[in-house]
Motif scaffolding. Structure first.
Motif, PDB file in Angstrom:
ATOM      1  N   ARG A  23       9.167  61.688  18.890  1.00  0.00           N
ATOM      2  CA  ARG A  23      10.442  61.859  19.584  1.00  0.00           C
ATOM      3  C   ARG A  23      11.572  61.900  18.561  1.00  0.00           C
ATOM      4  NH1 ARG A  23      12.946  57.574  23.961  1.00  0.00           N
ATOM      5  NH2 ARG A  23      14.680  58.870  24.711  1.00  0.00           N
ATOM      6  N   ARG A  24      12.365  62.946  18.613  1.00  0.00           N
ATOM      7  CA  ARG A  24      13.470  63.112  17.680  1.00  0.00           C
ATOM      8  C   ARG A  24      14.745  63.433  18.466  1.00  0.00           C
ATOM      9  NH1 ARG A  24      10.643  60.776  14.917  1.00  0.00           N
ATOM     10  NH2 ARG A  24       9.666  61.334  12.910  1.00  0.00           N
ATOM     11  N   GLU A  25      15.515  62.407  18.732  1.00  0.00           N
ATOM     12  CA  GLU A  25      16.752  62.606  19.479  1.00  0.00           C
ATOM     13  C   GLU A  25      17.893  61.855  18.796  1.00  0.00           C
ATOM     14  OE1 GLU A  25      16.523  61.753  23.637  1.00  0.00           O
ATOM     15  OE2 GLU A  25      14.444  62.460  23.791  1.00  0.00           O
ATOM     16  N   LYS A  26      19.075  62.364  18.966  1.00  0.00           N
ATOM     17  CA  LYS A  26      20.262  61.701  18.439  1.00  0.00           C
ATOM     18  C   LYS A  26      20.400  60.322  19.075  1.00  0.00           C
ATOM     19  CE  LYS A  26      25.136  62.688  17.512  1.00  0.00           C
ATOM     20  NZ  LYS A  26      26.258  63.622  17.774  1.00  0.00           N
ATOM     21  N   TYR A  27      20.760  59.371  18.261  1.00  0.00           N
ATOM     22  CA  TYR A  27      20.937  57.981  18.695  1.00  0.00           C
ATOM     23  C   TYR A  27      19.612  57.288  19.030  1.00  0.00           C
ATOM     24  CZ  TYR A  27      25.628  59.864  19.310  1.00  0.00           C
ATOM     25  OH  TYR A  27      26.815  60.516  19.116  1.00  0.00           O
ATOM     26  N   VAL A  28      18.457  57.930  18.728  1.00  0.00           N
ATOM     27  CA  VAL A  28      17.147  57.283  18.910  1.00  0.00           C
ATOM     28  C   VAL A  28      16.447  57.322  17.558  1.00  0.00           C
ATOM     29  CG1 VAL A  28      15.011  57.197  20.259  1.00  0.00           C
ATOM     30  CG2 VAL A  28      17.081  58.194  21.259  1.00  0.00           C
ATOM     31  N   GLY A  31      12.302  56.875  17.398  1.00  0.00           N
ATOM     32  CA  GLY A  31      11.525  57.528  18.460  1.00  0.00           C
ATOM     33  C   GLY A  31      10.039  57.480  18.167  1.00  0.00           C
ATOM     34  N   ASP A  34       5.078  61.261  20.746  1.00  0.00           N
ATOM     35  CA  ASP A  34       5.114  61.842  22.093  1.00  0.00           C
ATOM     36  C   ASP A  34       4.337  63.165  22.144  1.00  0.00           C
ATOM     37  OD1 ASP A  34       6.760  63.561  20.748  1.00  0.00           O
ATOM     38  OD2 ASP A  34       8.450  63.415  22.143  1.00  0.00           O
ATOM     39  N   SER A  75       7.220  66.030  23.406  1.00  0.00           N
ATOM     40  CA  SER A  75       7.830  65.422  24.603  1.00  0.00           C
ATOM     41  C   SER A  75       6.780  65.044  25.641  1.00  0.00           C
ATOM     42  CB  SER A  75       8.874  66.352  25.224  1.00  0.00           C
ATOM     43  OG  SER A  75       9.886  66.669  24.292  1.00  0.00           O
TER      44      SER A  75
END
Length: 427
Positions: A23-28, A31, A34, A75
């Motif tokens: 999981r690669r998301e901003k603010y995480v 992550g 997945d 995801s």
């Protein structure tokens, strides 16, 4: 063209590969894994279609493969499973394993199905391997290979009544007389080279299906004159109409002919000789038939012999009424008595491993181990470490040592080879 036996290769679809993703998301910033699972491969399914009467199509489509499943995605998105490949076969088709000759399926009813090759399950994505000890696994499974095998398809005609007798006894003429079937009729042996089916619908009796089985000869039970190809079609019938040339047109003796045909039936399958049988003394429109008819009646009893002329129709209606009455008394069950092989490997069979040695090469065979190899990505270092850990945990390393394997020897599983190495215990 009538084809009643053919060999085909079937393979279920491979499962889709699981995927390694995070999981690669901003603010995480942390992550986790997945990677999604792969989709299941499609099955190869045989399905009965009443509209088919031959296996001819398989002469031109000998290899049948189902599609593989889609690969997993990030995801935690799973791959789509593949659609099954449905192959239509005529009623009366038997499926046999080409290697063992075991009967796998006996398909007789409209719409009946049999999964002849199962698709493989999809490989698990890396999210499925996360644990407290390994929160970010960097490996996933490849899809499981679909089942593959060679099988024989054999067609055994399904009919209520089978016509048997020597070539030129008049079976095809009789069938064309009593039904809408139009088999080839000529004055030479082996005019009929394939079973012909007809529906008999006579006023005052229930309709029934009748099959003209190609003429048998002495030695048919041993395969002489395509005997096995012909005799297999008698196995489905509930009653036999034995057509005998009472006139002995070809210089044959009708009584001898009757006994020879029954000997061939008995030698091929004892059960066939016990089927209810109606004897039709044919060609009674010819002057020389009287002697043969009288001899048949003395041999078999007057009530058991029906004089007929397939050419003129004389005596045919009375014979059909007798056949219809006998069918009403006989059970409707299939004459099939051979057991279908149903084998589901238990835990012991799945885990058993057989080791073969040739010089310094050791080959391992076993369902669970071979599946592990097929689903391991040996280009992924973490996946290789997992394989090594399970190989040791399942006891295969010690089994190889007991079999004489030494460090540096070659170990082969499926199409994968590696070098055996076991840490030496300190003395």
């Amino acid at each position: 063209m009538f084809v009643d036996r053919t060999k085909i290769y079937v393979k279920g679809g491979d499962g889709g590969n699981g995927i390694v993703a995070f999981r690669r998301e901003k603010y995480v910033p942390l992550g986790g894994p997945d990677g999604g699972d792969g989709g299941r491969g499609g099955d190869v399914i045989l399905k009965v279609d009443q509209g088919l009467r031959t296996l001819l199509d398989f002469r031109y489509q000998q290899h049948i493969r189902a599609d593989r499943g889609d690969h997993g995605k990030g995801s935690s998105k799973h791959g789509k499973g593949a659609s099954d490949t449905v192959v239509k076969v005529p009623p009366g088709t038997q499926v046999r394993d080409a290697e063992t000759e075991a009967l796998l399926a006996d398909l007789t009813e409209e719409g009946e199905t049999f999964v002849v090759a199962k698709g493989g399950r999809g490989g698990r994505g890396n999210s499925r391997f996360a644990s407290s000890a390994d929160k970010a696994p960097k490996y996933a499974e490849k899809g499981e290979p679909g089942e593959e095998r060679w099988v024989w398809l054999e067609l055994k005609v399904i009919a209520d009544v089978g016509l048997v007798g020597f070539p030129n006894a008049g079976k095809s003429t009789f069938l064309s007389r009593v039904s809408a079937a139009r088999p080839k009729v000529a004055d030479y042996p082996f005019t009929t080279l394939a079973p012909n089916l007809g529906v008999v619908d006579v006023e005052g009796a229930d309709p029934f299906v009748i099959a003209d089985i190609p003429g048998l000869i002495t030695g048919a039970h041993q395969g002489v004159g395509l005997g096995h190809d012909f005799l297999r079609h008698v196995e489905r019938t509930r009653l036999l109409v034995h057509i005998v040339d009472a006139a002995g047109v070809d210089g044959r003796d009708p009584v001898d002919d009757y006994h020879q045909i029954n000997d061939e039936l008995r030698l091929y399958d004892e059960r066939l000789s016990r089927l209810t049988q109606v004897v039709a003394a044919n060609k009674t429109d010819l002057p020389q038939a009287e002697d043969g008819l009288n001899r048949l009646r003395r041999e078999l009893g007057e009530d058991n012999v029906f004089p007929i002329s397939a050419a003129t129709g004389a005596g045919v209606r009375e014979l059909l009424y007798r056949v219809s009455a006998l069918l009403a008394e006989l059970p409707q069950e299939s004459q099939m008595t051979e057991d279908v092989a149903v084998f589901t490997p238990g835990p012991d069979e799945e885990e058993t491993v057989r080791i073969e040695r040739e010089n310094d090469t050791f080959t391992l065979h076993g369902p669970r181990l071979e599946k592990l190899v097929a689903m391991t990505d040996f280009d992924n270092e973490d996946a290789v470490k997992r394989f090594q850990r399970l190989f040791r945990l399942w006891g295969h390393e010690d089994a190889l040592k007991d079999a004489g394997a030494k460090n540096g020897d070659t170990v082969r599983i499926r199409d994968v080879e590696f070098t055996f190495w076991q840490e030496q215990d300190d003395e």
